[in-house]
Design a protein around this motif. Structure first.
Motif, PDB file in Angstrom:
ATOM      1  N   ASP A 282     -26.101   6.154 -21.760  1.00 21.61           N
ATOM      2  CA  ASP A 282     -26.553   6.099 -20.220  1.00 21.61           C
ATOM      3  C   ASP A 282     -27.506   8.132 -20.667  1.00 21.61           C
ATOM      4  O   ASP A 282     -26.897   9.177 -20.027  1.00 21.61           O
ATOM      5  N   ARG A 283     -28.730   8.089 -21.038  1.00 20.69           N
ATOM      6  CA  ARG A 283     -29.541   9.810 -21.326  1.00 20.69           C
ATOM      7  C   ARG A 283     -30.008  10.192 -19.741  1.00 20.69           C
ATOM      8  O   ARG A 283     -30.491  10.965 -19.972  1.00 20.69           O
ATOM      9  N   GLU A 284     -30.001   8.831 -19.018  1.00 23.70           N
ATOM     10  CA  GLU A 284     -30.569   9.959 -17.421  1.00 23.70           C
ATOM     11  C   GLU A 284     -29.813  10.144 -16.889  1.00 23.70           C
ATOM     12  O   GLU A 284     -30.503  10.863 -16.068  1.00 23.70           O
ATOM     13  N   ALA A 285     -29.169   9.662 -16.742  1.00 24.88           N
ATOM     14  CA  ALA A 285     -28.057  10.354 -15.031  1.00 24.88           C
ATOM     15  C   ALA A 285     -27.726  11.459 -15.865  1.00 24.88           C
ATOM     16  O   ALA A 285     -27.108  12.101 -15.110  1.00 24.88           O
ATOM     17  N   ASN A 286     -27.647  12.062 -17.288  1.00 26.42           N
ATOM     18  CA  ASN A 286     -26.786  13.338 -17.422  1.00 26.42           C
ATOM     19  C   ASN A 286     -25.447  13.853 -17.502  1.00 26.42           C
ATOM     20  O   ASN A 286     -24.962  14.557 -17.417  1.00 26.42           O
ATOM     21  N   TYR A 287     -24.744  12.616 -17.202  1.00 27.23           N
ATOM     22  CA  TYR A 287     -22.850  12.314 -17.089  1.00 27.23           C
ATOM     23  C   TYR A 287     -23.511  11.601 -18.609  1.00 27.23           C
ATOM     24  O   TYR A 287     -22.996  10.467 -19.174  1.00 27.23           O
ATOM     25  N   PHE A 288     -21.861  12.202 -19.353  1.00 31.31           N
ATOM     26  CA  PHE A 288     -21.580  11.640 -20.109  1.00 31.31           C
ATOM     27  C   PHE A 288     -19.907  10.625 -20.029  1.00 31.31           C
ATOM     28  O   PHE A 288     -19.719   9.816 -20.730  1.00 31.31           O
ATOM     29  N   GLU A 289     -20.103  10.170 -18.284  1.00 31.34           N
ATOM     30  CA  GLU A 289     -19.267   9.496 -18.107  1.00 31.34           C
ATOM     31  C   GLU A 289     -19.894   8.573 -17.464  1.00 31.34           C
ATOM     32  O   GLU A 289     -19.049   7.502 -17.654  1.00 31.34           O
ATOM     33  N   THR A 290     -21.136   8.395 -17.374  1.00 28.85           N
ATOM     34  CA  THR A 290     -21.609   7.331 -17.387  1.00 28.85           C
ATOM     35  C   THR A 290     -22.478   6.180 -17.735  1.00 28.85           C
ATOM     36  O   THR A 290     -22.914   6.847 -19.108  1.00 28.85           O
ATOM     37  N   ARG A 291     -22.656   5.140 -17.869  1.00 28.31           N
ATOM     38  CA  ARG A 291     -23.513   4.412 -19.019  1.00 28.31           C
ATOM     39  C   ARG A 291     -24.044   3.204 -18.562  1.00 28.31           C
ATOM     40  O   ARG A 291     -24.643   2.973 -17.067  1.00 28.31           O
ATOM     41  N   ARG A 292     -25.120   2.755 -19.033  1.00 29.20           N
ATOM     42  CA  ARG A 292     -26.336   1.663 -18.998  1.00 29.20           C
ATOM     43  C   ARG A 292     -25.324   0.595 -19.017  1.00 29.20           C
ATOM     44  O   ARG A 292     -25.291   0.226 -20.572  1.00 29.20           O
ATOM     45  N   LEU A 293     -25.869  -0.744 -18.402  1.00 28.66           N
ATOM     46  CA  LEU A 293     -25.587  -1.684 -18.836  1.00 28.66           C
ATOM     47  C   LEU A 293     -26.118  -2.637 -18.482  1.00 28.66           C
ATOM     48  O   LEU A 293     -26.962  -2.474 -18.244  1.00 28.66           O
ATOM     49  N   SER A 294     -26.494  -3.592 -19.966  1.00 30.87           N
ATOM     50  CA  SER A 294     -27.106  -4.460 -19.756  1.00 30.87           C
ATOM     51  C   SER A 294     -27.003  -5.948 -20.178  1.00 30.87           C
ATOM     52  O   SER A 294     -25.668  -6.204 -20.287  1.00 30.87           O
ATOM     53  N   LEU A 295     -27.252  -7.270 -19.547  1.00 32.77           N
ATOM     54  CA  LEU A 295     -27.429  -8.614 -19.991  1.00 32.77           C
ATOM     55  C   LEU A 295     -27.311  -9.339 -20.724  1.00 32.77           C
ATOM     56  O   LEU A 295     -29.407  -8.860 -21.612  1.00 32.77           O
ATOM     57  N   SER A 296     -27.132  -9.951 -21.676  1.00 34.52           N
ATOM     58  CA  SER A 296     -27.721 -10.331 -22.914  1.00 34.52           C
ATOM     59  C   SER A 296     -29.143 -11.962 -22.688  1.00 34.52           C
ATOM     60  O   SER A 296     -29.854 -11.335 -22.828  1.00 34.52           O
ATOM     61  N   GLN A 297     -28.872 -12.585 -21.725  1.00 35.51           N
ATOM     62  CA  GLN A 297     -29.518 -13.410 -21.241  1.00 35.51           C
ATOM     63  C   GLN A 297     -30.820 -12.674 -20.223  1.00 35.51           C
ATOM     64  O   GLN A 297     -31.698 -13.883 -19.654  1.00 35.51           O
ATOM     65  N   LYS A 298     -30.744 -11.734 -19.742  1.00 32.49           N
ATOM     66  CA  LYS A 298     -31.814 -11.186 -18.620  1.00 32.49           C
ATOM     67  C   LYS A 298     -31.873  -9.859 -18.814  1.00 32.49           C
ATOM     68  O   LYS A 298     -31.090  -8.992 -19.645  1.00 32.49           O
ATOM     69  N   LYS A 299     -33.435  -9.445 -18.824  1.00 34.53           N
ATOM     70  CA  LYS A 299     -34.258  -7.938 -18.789  1.00 34.53           C
ATOM     71  C   LYS A 299     -33.542  -6.747 -17.832  1.00 34.53           C
ATOM     72  O   LYS A 299     -34.476  -7.336 -17.293  1.00 34.53           O
ATOM     73  N   THR A 300     -32.550  -7.237 -17.578  1.00 28.83           N
ATOM     74  CA  THR A 300     -32.428  -5.981 -16.719  1.00 28.83           C
ATOM     75  C   THR A 300     -31.128  -4.520 -17.169  1.00 28.83           C
ATOM     76  O   THR A 300     -30.491  -5.813 -17.783  1.00 28.83           O
ATOM     77  N   ASP A 301     -30.918  -3.727 -16.806  1.00 30.62           N
ATOM     78  CA  ASP A 301     -30.379  -2.543 -16.931  1.00 30.62           C
ATOM     79  C   ASP A 301     -30.173  -2.692 -15.381  1.00 30.62           C
ATOM     80  O   ASP A 301     -30.801  -2.446 -14.081  1.00 30.62           O
ATOM     81  N   PHE A 302     -29.201  -1.748 -15.484  1.00 33.02           N
ATOM     82  CA  PHE A 302     -27.640  -1.446 -14.937  1.00 33.02           C
ATOM     83  C   PHE A 302     -27.216   0.254 -14.574  1.00 33.02           C
ATOM     84  O   PHE A 302     -26.356   0.275 -15.776  1.00 33.02           O
ATOM     85  N   TYR A 303     -27.568   0.792 -13.942  1.00 34.78           N
ATOM     86  CA  TYR A 303     -27.229   2.448 -14.025  1.00 34.78           C
ATOM     87  C   TYR A 303     -26.773   2.553 -12.741  1.00 34.78           C
ATOM     88  O   TYR A 303     -27.083   1.597 -11.657  1.00 34.78           O
ATOM     89  N   GLU A 304     -25.787   3.266 -12.515  1.00 27.88           N
ATOM     90  CA  GLU A 304     -24.765   3.611 -11.716  1.00 27.88           C
ATOM     91  C   GLU A 304     -25.649   5.692 -11.233  1.00 27.88           C
ATOM     92  O   GLU A 304     -25.344   6.000 -12.061  1.00 27.88           O
ATOM     93  N   PHE A 305     -25.869   5.202  -9.797  1.00 28.02           N
ATOM     94  CA  PHE A 305     -25.916   6.853  -9.333  1.00 28.02           C
ATOM     95  C   PHE A 305     -24.265   7.388  -8.833  1.00 28.02           C
ATOM     96  O   PHE A 305     -23.996   7.065  -7.655  1.00 28.02           O
ATOM     97  N   TYR A 306     -24.403   8.011  -9.620  1.00 31.82           N
ATOM     98  CA  TYR A 306     -21.931   8.190  -9.231  1.00 31.82           C
ATOM     99  C   TYR A 306     -22.517   9.798  -8.432  1.00 31.82           C
ATOM    100  O   TYR A 306     -23.327  10.832  -9.648  1.00 31.82           O
ATOM    101  N   TRP A 307     -22.348  10.063  -7.727  1.00 34.96           N
ATOM    102  CA  TRP A 307     -22.213  11.206  -6.839  1.00 34.96           C
ATOM    103  C   TRP A 307     -21.243  12.193  -6.445  1.00 34.96           C
ATOM    104  O   TRP A 307     -20.850  13.143  -5.534  1.00 34.96           O
ATOM    105  N   ALA A 308     -19.945  10.906  -6.726  1.00 32.72           N
ATOM    106  CA  ALA A 308     -18.470  11.449  -6.201  1.00 32.72           C
ATOM    107  C   ALA A 308     -18.028  12.323  -6.134  1.00 32.72           C
ATOM    108  O   ALA A 308     -17.580  13.468  -5.106  1.00 32.72           O
ATOM    109  N   ASN A 309     -18.230  13.918  -7.776  1.00 31.80           N
ATOM    110  CA  ASN A 309     -18.166  15.051  -7.253  1.00 31.80           C
ATOM    111  C   ASN A 309     -19.411  15.613  -6.919  1.00 31.80           C
ATOM    112  O   ASN A 309     -18.523  16.929  -7.281  1.00 31.80           O
TER     113      ASN A 309
END
Length: 446
Positions: free
Chosen positions: A45-72
């Motif tokens: 995940d190069r957008e959230a600027n965290y090495f802890e978060t990832r971009r998740l994608s599905l093989s059959q759908k043109k959708t990317d999932f991101y988590e906005f992590y704010w607990a820290n």
């Protein structure tokens, strides 16, 4: 909203309160809503600027999932802050209609216990004066129970409360010591959304056709704040191909909102309103505004409590909506001064006429068009609110945030405790046992 064709869509998942770990919410969410035949891919995940978060994608759908992590970005409150906030909610403020019965039950139970304990102490003192001996309060049992409670039980309760409710205390209380945390969370969220708006494909075109924000619990409040603040950066960003810019859907939406305001007794035409929201989003895109957020899905959202958690009282909450600090769905109509009176400005209900400044080969040019107000985001963003009937953290949002929100009330599945006791279904919205809840989420995303 319109289903994606050649371009992708992005889904931002915003977690709620608690001692959250990075990607814990997002992975569970995507794994549970995906089809069994779909493969889940995890990429950097190069957008959230965290090495802890990832971009998740599905093989059959043109959708990317991101988590906005704010607990820290938020610290645990002091115990004095925690107790003051809880006591204020339980004993000092008028509870929202959603938790009115629950709060009054807690108040009565607490006062009953205090009265019972006081009565026992009083009887004990009377016995001492009459008989010359003490009973319960000076017995070994009382001393032992008190020691166990103060030494072991109370510290555990304090720690668990600080790790869960503590996030709400810090984020929902705009005191000087909390401003920095609130600012960091909103700034980080807006940075993520801005990067996703600017992300391009190999042809230099926007990678995503639309963005959907999913906020669970306190995460829905964070999401609402991000939407509130981000539109300010895009409300003037139009690049129409021709002038005058055609905005017929904006006119239709304005007419519908005006009509519903003038005819308050009638049922709000939510289906017509949501259809116009879709069309207005398309119209904005046709005029080449880079805005991408089309849908907001709140899940188990405490926004149902309105002024009970956001302001001191309803009068302050109402003022903030009148001042257009809290956007509503549908938007609240603009006002103007006419003959020494403040009246509704139906001509400029949700938009205003101004000049679009264009730069053409160093020459500045001004073209008139209409701009949607800074608080009228929900004239083109569909808001869907999902909640379990026994989850008193969440509830219906129409009372405070407008009749244009599509509420989806569900009954939780599972054992008697999960189905009936307050709050026990709050973390189960995308659990495999709650397929009907997952189905409602899928309706909005795909």
């Amino acid at each position: 909203m319109e289903k994606p064709t050649s371009k992708k869509q992005a889904v931002i998942i915003i977690h709620g309160i608690g001692n959250q770990y990075p990607m814990e919410t997002a992975k569970e969410f995507v794994e549970n809503i995906k089809e069994d035949s779909d493969i889940l891919y995890s990429s950097p995940d190069r957008e959230a600027n965290y090495f802890e978060t990832r971009r998740l994608s599905l093989s059959q759908k043109k959708t990317d999932f991101y988590e906005f992590y704010w607990a820290n970005l938020i610290s645990e409150p002091k115990l004095s802050e925690l107790y003051f906030w809880v006591l204020k909610l339980l004993f000092c403020k008028k509870p929202s209609s959603r938790v009115q019965l629950l709060v009054w039950s807690i108040r009565i139970l607490t006062l009953s216990l205090l009265f019972t304990f006081g009565y026992i102490v009083f009887i004990d003192i009377q016995n001492f004066e009459k008989e010359g001996y003490l009973t319960f309060t000076h017995s070994g049992i009382f001393a032992l129970v008190s020691f166990v409670l103060l030494k072991f039980i109370v510290p555990i309760i304090n720690s668990k409360a600080a790790q869960t409710v503590g996030d709400a205390v810090k984020y929902l209380t705009p005191s000087p010591q909390n401003i920095e945390s609130r600012y960091k969370i909103r700034k980080k969220g807006i940075q993520l959304l801005t990067k996703l708006h600017e992300k391009t494909d190999e042809d230099g075109q926007p990678l995503y056709q639309r963005i959907i924000i999913v906020g669970h619990s306190l995460g829905s409040v964070v999401a609402y704040d991000l939407i509130t603040n981000l539109w300010h950066e895009y409300m003037y960003e139009y690049h129409p191909d021709e002038f005058p810019a055609a905005q017929p859907i904006l006119e239709e939406m304005t007419a519908l909102i005006n009509q519903s305001h003038q005819q308050k007794e009638q049922t709000f035409p939510i289906e017509q309103f949501r259809e116009l929201q879709k069309k207005l989003f398309k119209e904005i895109k046709k005029l080449k505004n880079p805005w991408l957020i089309s849908d907001f899905i709140s899940i188990g959202s405490p926004l149902c409590h309105g002024n009970y958690i956001l302001t001191k009282n309803f009068e302050e909450f109402d003022k903030k909506t009148n001042y257009r600090e809290y956007p509503l769905c549908p938007p609240k109509i603009e006002v103007k001064k006419e003959k020494n009176a403040i009246v509704k400005d139906y001509d400029n209900a949700i938009s205003f006429s101004a000049n679009l400044v264009l730069n053409n080969k160093g020459i500045r040019d001004k073209k008139p068009m209409r701009f949607i107000n800074h608080n009228s985001q929900f004239s083109f963003i569909q808001w869907t609110n999902i909640y379990f009937q026994n989850d008193f953290v969440g509830g219906e949002l129409n009372e405070f945030f407008g009749k244009g929100i599509q509420n989806v009330a569900l009954k939780a599945n599972g054992n008697w405790i999960k189905r009936n006791l307050p709050f026990f279904s709050h973390t189960n919205y995308w659990s495999k046992s709650q397929q009907h809840s997952i189905d409602e989420i899928l309706k909005q995303i795909f």
